[in-house]
Design an enzyme around this catalytic site. Structure first.
Site, short mmCIF file in Angstrom:
data_model
loop_
_atom_site.label_atom_id
_atom_site.label_comp_id
_atom_site.label_asym_id
_atom_site.label_seq_id
_atom_site.Cartn_x
_atom_site.Cartn_y
_atom_site.Cartn_z
N ILE A 43 0.87 -1.18 0.00
CA ILE A 43 0.00 0.00 0.00
C ILE A 43 0.91 1.23 0.00
O ILE A 43 1.57 1.51 1.01
CB ILE A 43 -0.91 0.01 1.24
CG1 ILE A 43 -1.72 -1.30 1.33
CG2 ILE A 43 -1.84 1.23 1.21
CD1 ILE A 43 -2.43 -1.50 2.67
N GLU A 55 4.12 -7.87 2.96
CA GLU A 55 4.40 -8.79 4.07
C GLU A 55 3.94 -8.20 5.39
O GLU A 55 3.31 -8.86 6.22
CB GLU A 55 5.91 -9.09 4.16
CG GLU A 55 6.49 -9.79 2.94
CD GLU A 55 7.01 -8.83 1.87
OE1 GLU A 55 6.39 -7.77 1.65
OE2 GLU A 55 8.05 -9.16 1.27
N CYS A 91 10.75 -5.70 6.79
CA CYS A 91 9.85 -6.86 6.92
C CYS A 91 10.55 -8.05 7.55
O CYS A 91 9.95 -8.78 8.34
CB CYS A 91 9.28 -7.23 5.55
SG CYS A 91 8.08 -6.02 4.94
N1 THU Z 1 7.55 -4.18 -1.62
C1 THU Z 1 6.81 -5.10 -0.93
O1 THU Z 1 5.62 -4.89 -0.69
N2 THU Z 1 7.43 -6.22 -0.51
C2 THU Z 1 8.72 -6.58 -0.84
O2 THU Z 1 9.15 -7.66 -0.49
C3 THU Z 1 9.53 -5.67 -1.64
C4 THU Z 1 8.96 -4.32 -1.89
C5 THU Z 1 6.86 -3.00 -2.15
C6 THU Z 1 7.15 -1.69 -1.52
C7 THU Z 1 6.83 -0.73 -2.63
O3 THU Z 1 5.42 -0.48 -2.63
C8 THU Z 1 7.16 -1.49 -3.90
O4 THU Z 1 7.19 -2.85 -3.52
C9 THU Z 1 8.47 -1.09 -4.54
O5 THU Z 1 9.49 -1.12 -3.63
#
Ligand code: THU
Length: 128
Positions: A43, A55, A91
């Site tokens: 988000i 995550e 995370c």
């Molecule tokens: N992002 C995640 O949601 N999880 C990950 O493991 C890597 C990165 C998201 C954060 C951001 O919204 C986008 O991916 C680019 O970094």
């Protein structure tokens, strides 16, 4: 544990990704010790900093519902096609708060059939 099913849930969670800034869409499915599954997506925010990863969305949903024990998380991400997507450092630290480092499985997937499994300790050695 049915890893393929967990990955499918992560793929489904990714449909709700709110990522107008990076266009990188991420989904996660967190398996609790009692068998329940919580889904999460990333988000984003126009101020960038408040962005929440998929995550952490899944973890915070589960913890806020009273869950404290977890077995695995499946993660999928990519712009259009799925690419390998590994959890960020923040995370990993959140996982360290709640998960057993040698048994909790982090399943990074490109499809329900193609995935890599890591323990939390693989991803965050010498953790705080
Ligand atoms: N992002 C995640 O949601 N999880 C990950 O493991 C890597 C990165 C998201 C954060 C951001 O919204 C986008 O991916 C680019 O970094």
């Amino acid at each position: 544990m049915n890893r393929e099913n967990l990955i499918k849930r992560a793929i489904s969670a990714r449909e709700n990704s709110y990522s107008p800034y990076s266009h990188f869409r991420v989904g996660a499915a967190l398996l609790c010790a009692d068998g329940e599954i919580y889904e999460g997506c990333n988000i984003e925010n126009r101020a960038y900093g408040p962005t929440n990863c998929a995550e952490r969305t899944a973890f915070f949903k589960a913890v806020s519902e009273g869950k404290r024990e977890f077995s695995a998380i499946a993660i999928v991400g990519g712009e259009d096609e799925l690419t390998w997507c590994y959890p960020c450092g923040v995370c990993r630290q959140v996982m360290a708060e709640f998960c057993a480092p040698d048994t909790f499985e982090v399943i990074c997937a490109r499809s329900p059939e193609e995935y890599k499994i890591f323990t939390l300790r693989d991803l965050l050695p010498n953790m705080f």
